[in-house]
Every structure is written in C-alpha cells, then in structure tokens.
Design an enzyme around this catalytic site. Structure first.
Site, PDB file in Angstrom:
ATOM      1  N   ARG A 166       3.774   3.665 -14.550  1.00 49.21           N
ATOM      2  CA  ARG A 166       2.351   3.968 -14.722  1.00 49.21           C
ATOM      3  C   ARG A 166       1.963   4.098 -16.199  1.00 49.21           C
ATOM      4  NH1 ARG A 166       0.926   8.226  -9.820  1.00 49.21           N
ATOM      5  NH2 ARG A 166       0.095   6.643  -8.404  1.00 49.21           N
ATOM      6  N   LYS A 168       3.065   6.800   9.879  1.00 45.28           N
ATOM      7  CA  LYS A 168       2.032   7.187  10.836  1.00 45.28           C
ATOM      8  C   LYS A 168       0.940   6.143  11.048  1.00 45.28           C
ATOM      9  CE  LYS A 168       2.268  12.168  10.102  1.00 45.28           C
ATOM     10  NZ  LYS A 168       1.555  13.256   9.428  1.00 45.28           N
ATOM     11  N   GLY A 184       3.006   2.794  -3.853  1.00 50.35           N
ATOM     12  CA  GLY A 184       3.842   3.797  -3.190  1.00 50.35           C
ATOM     13  C   GLY A 184       5.236   3.304  -2.830  1.00 50.35           C
ATOM     14  N   GLY A 240      -2.398   6.357  -2.491  1.00 50.06           N
ATOM     15  CA  GLY A 240      -3.594   6.658  -1.706  1.00 50.06           C
ATOM     16  C   GLY A 240      -4.794   5.818  -2.125  1.00 50.06           C
TER      17      GLY A 240
END
Ligand code: 3PG
Ligand code: MG
Length: 421
Positions: free
Chosen positions: A40, A206, A375, A398
């Site tokens: 990053r 999920k 991620g 996210g």
C-alpha cells in the site's frame, strides 16, 4: 471518471493534504513494530513523486488499525514514515499529532517537494465520527486536497470525506490521486464493456458478505464460479449435506434467489462438485479470543457434493478445480474476489493455487484482463508468486467490494468534478 485528477492540479508552493491508505500489516519483532507488507505504501509513490515534481508541500494523512480514539503506541505511523522515506529515497518528516500545534508547525516548515506524514488520524474518535470541528482542524493544514486512499474511500470519515467538503467549500480543489484513478478505472470503467467471456470467481467465508456483489455481477458476467465456505450455503440450499463446514443456514433463500436469477439471465453459475475436507479435532487449547483451537486431521477428497457429518469442507476438490480452470482459461475478462479455501494451510491451498495459476495463464496466453478484488485473493496470489502476472490487484478490501456492488464511495463523491477547473 468525472472527478478532478491530481494531474490537473497546479500545486506549485501549495500545501497539499494527501489522504493515503497506509493501513499496512505490522508485527511486533523484539519490541519493534515492523511492516510485513509495504504494497500500500509502494502504490502511493507515483502520486507522491508527481506532486513533489510539481513543487507541492506534501502532507500525508492516514489511519492505522482501529485504536478507537486512544494513542495506542503499536498503531503509530512512525515506522511507516521511515519505510516511506526508504522507498521514495528522500526524507519524510513525521508529526506526533495529526492536528493542532505539532501538525501545524511541521506543515509550516515544509518547502516545495517536501513530505510530512501526520500521526494516525484514528487516535481521535472525531475521525470516524466525521466530526466537523476536527475536519476543520485538518483543513487548516492545507490549500488543496488529494485522495489516494482507495482502500478507505468507503468510509465517510473526517480525513476521507469531511475535510474535502470543507476545503471545497472555501474554494480549494479536491482531486483523485493516481492510485485512486487506477482503482476506479479497473474496478469500474474497465467493466462497463467487458471483453467476453467475462468470468467472475467468488470465494470467502460468507454468502452474506458477498450477496450484493453476486447480485450486481449476475447482471454483467457470463460465468460465476463459487468457492470458499460460501459454497456450503449454496449446497445446503440445494439439499446437500455440509457436515461441520462453515455455512449460513439462514441465508439459503438468498442463495436460491441468486441461482434463480442466474438461470433467468443465462449466466453459467458453477458450484463445487467435490470438496477437500478434514476432520476438526478439539486440541483442548483456546486462542486469544477464548475460542477452542481445532486441529484439522485426515485431509481427504469427497466423491460428490456431500460432506460427512464429522468433517468440514476446507477447499474445492480436484474435479472442481479442473472444471473452474477450464472456464477461466477461456475468459477475456476476469474478476476474482476471495480464496477457494483455507489457503493459509498448505494442505488446503491447492484449489486457490489452481485458480491463481489459471488466472495468470489466461492473462498471459489469452490476453484476458484479470482484476483481483483485494484482501485475501491478493495475499493468495502473492503467496503463489503470481502477483505480477495479473492485470490489476486492488489495494482495497472492503472498498473494492463496495465499489463492485455499485455503491458510491463517500471518499470519491466528496472530490471536485472535472468541469470545476
Ligand atoms: C482496510 O484496511 O480495509 C482499510 O484501510 C480500511 O480500514 P477499516 O476497515 O479499519 O476502516
Ligand atoms: Mg477493513
């Protein structure tokens, strides 16, 4: 993108507040916080070099972790200033505080081309609350605002949103940085008219985390391949047994609705036809969170979709990997978000690695555009040594998911429109 770009700015001798996402993984090594992955930081260098060459006084604002308003020493950005200095090849000043005297004095001392990093903005609760008084204090440091923190652009916080509104209100320009532009290009514009076949690979734990993305991509993709624990909720919905696999029994209707939509839209929707499973055995130990630590024993492959009652599904099986790779190898556009299994454990990494290899191969041999949604999938790709073999890896987790869902990111919305210039 109709937002102003850092390329369009005249910043000679101006103070430019640049929001970056330096929320990098760190580890305590012999009492010293050490950066484990500087991706990053690396990703912001083009914007910083450009601003420096234009004679800007660069003031960097960032968060690290979730200190919740406390000056948590392990979440100080000081080690990041040292790392950035090493990477960009010149001094980077550090201010002990992101607002107030220390910050204002350090900012005032900057000469054109100089760089200053402010301490963690989340040392103040006002940051996440998007408090107007706090945002005003940040705004006092700068004439111009640049947001290069794509990874935090889904947060409407003081340093990502509020400060831009204040600077814009007093006539200052607010622009997207080069990294921000690249992210919005690959996760947005590039997918508006995708070369086909357009194949989407979705994994992770999920269904509830990914359902909005699935729903949106069902309107764009030719094929959707499902892996990870998420697949077991779909299996439940189709009447298969999942044993001790992670699943969300209350999300079966959501899973059924997605499959129905795929049918109506003639989107190929693939689920695992075999699984790599293991038997979880209680070690009698508990982890830091007080949860029992399980040892996974007896890794084996199922014939078909059912998982026996004592076992847990932990990766896609070899037949599934072969079927998925066949589809991926024909793709011209690929989005991948989420691993196929518990890839951190080498015994359950093969499904994810097979997908990673196929994505890299389709990119090299088929000219496919491959876009990796941040991620864990980026981690898995780097672990497989294939990070430089794809078209684009997002620095957002996210943020990339929310953007792929079609949501407006508050950090982007707050920037000046192009016609402003
Ligand atoms: C991230 O690492 O996902 C971003 O930096 C945002 O961090 P957050 O999830 O703590 O807001
Ligand atoms: Mg996050």
């Amino acid at each position: 993108m109709n937002k102003l770009s850092v390329n369009d700015l005249n910043v000679q001798n101006k103070r430019v507040l640049v929001r970056v996402d330096y929320n990098v993984p760190m580890e305590d090594k012999d009492g010293k916080m050490t950066i484990n992955d500087a991706t990053r930081i690396q990703a912001t260098l083009p914007t910083l070099r450009l601003l420096a060459s234009k004679g800007a006084k660069i003031i960097l604002a960032a968060h690290l972790g979730r200190p919740k308003g406390k000056r948590e020493p392990s979440m100080s950005l000081r080690p990041v200033a040292a790392k950035l200095s090493e990477m960009i090849g010149k001094p980077v000043a550090f201010a002990e505080d992101c607002v107030g005297d220390a910050a204002e004095k350090a900012a005032a001392a900057l000469k054109p081309g100089d760089i200053l990093l402010l301490e963690n903005v989340r040392y103040y609760n006002e940051e996440e609350a998007n408090d107007a008084v706090f945002a005003e204090k940040l705004a006092r440091l700068a004439d111009v605002y640049v947001n290069d923190a794509f990874g935090a652009a889904h947060r409407a916080h003081a340093s990502t949103e509020g400060v831009a509104r204040i600077i814009a209100r007093r006539g200052g320009l607010c622009a997207a940085g080069l990294l921000m532009e690249r992210e919005l290009h690959f996760l947005g514009r590039e997918l508006e008219k995708p070369a086909r076949p357009f194949v989407v690979i979705l994994g992770g734990a999920k269904v509830s985390d990914k359902i909005k993305v699935i729903d949106r991509l069902l309107e764009m993709a030719d094929s959707i391949l499902i892996g990870g624990a998420m697949a077991y909720t779909f299996n439940l919905a189709e009447g298969f047994k999942v044993g001790k696999s992670l699943s969300e029994p209350d999300k079966q209707d959501v899973a059924r609705a997605a499959m129905k939509k795929a049918g109506e839209r003639h989107v190929q929707f693939l689920l695992p036809s075999d699984n790599l499973i293991g038997t979880p055995v209680d070690t009698g130990k508990v982890n830091k969170k007080g949860k029992p630590v399980m040892d996974i024993q007896n890794p084996r492959t199922t014939q078909g979709r059912d998982v026996p009652p004592e076992a847990q599904g932990l990766d896609i099986g070899p037949e599934t990997a072969r079927r998925y790779c066949e589809v991926i190898l024909k793709a011209k556009t690929i989005i991948w978000n989420g691993p196929m299994g518990l890839f951190e454990d080498p015994r359950f990494a093969e499904g994810t690695n097979a997908v990673a290899r196929a994505v890299a191969e389709a990119t090299a041999k088929n000219g496919a555009k491959s876009i990796i949604g941040g991620g864990d999938s980026v981690k898995a790709l780097n672990k497989a040594g294939l990070g430089d073999k794809v078209t684009f890896m997002s620095t957002g987790g996210g943020a990339s998911l929310e953007f792929l869902e079609g949501r407006v990111l508050p950090g982007v919305a707050a920037l000046s429109d192009k016609q402003h210039e």
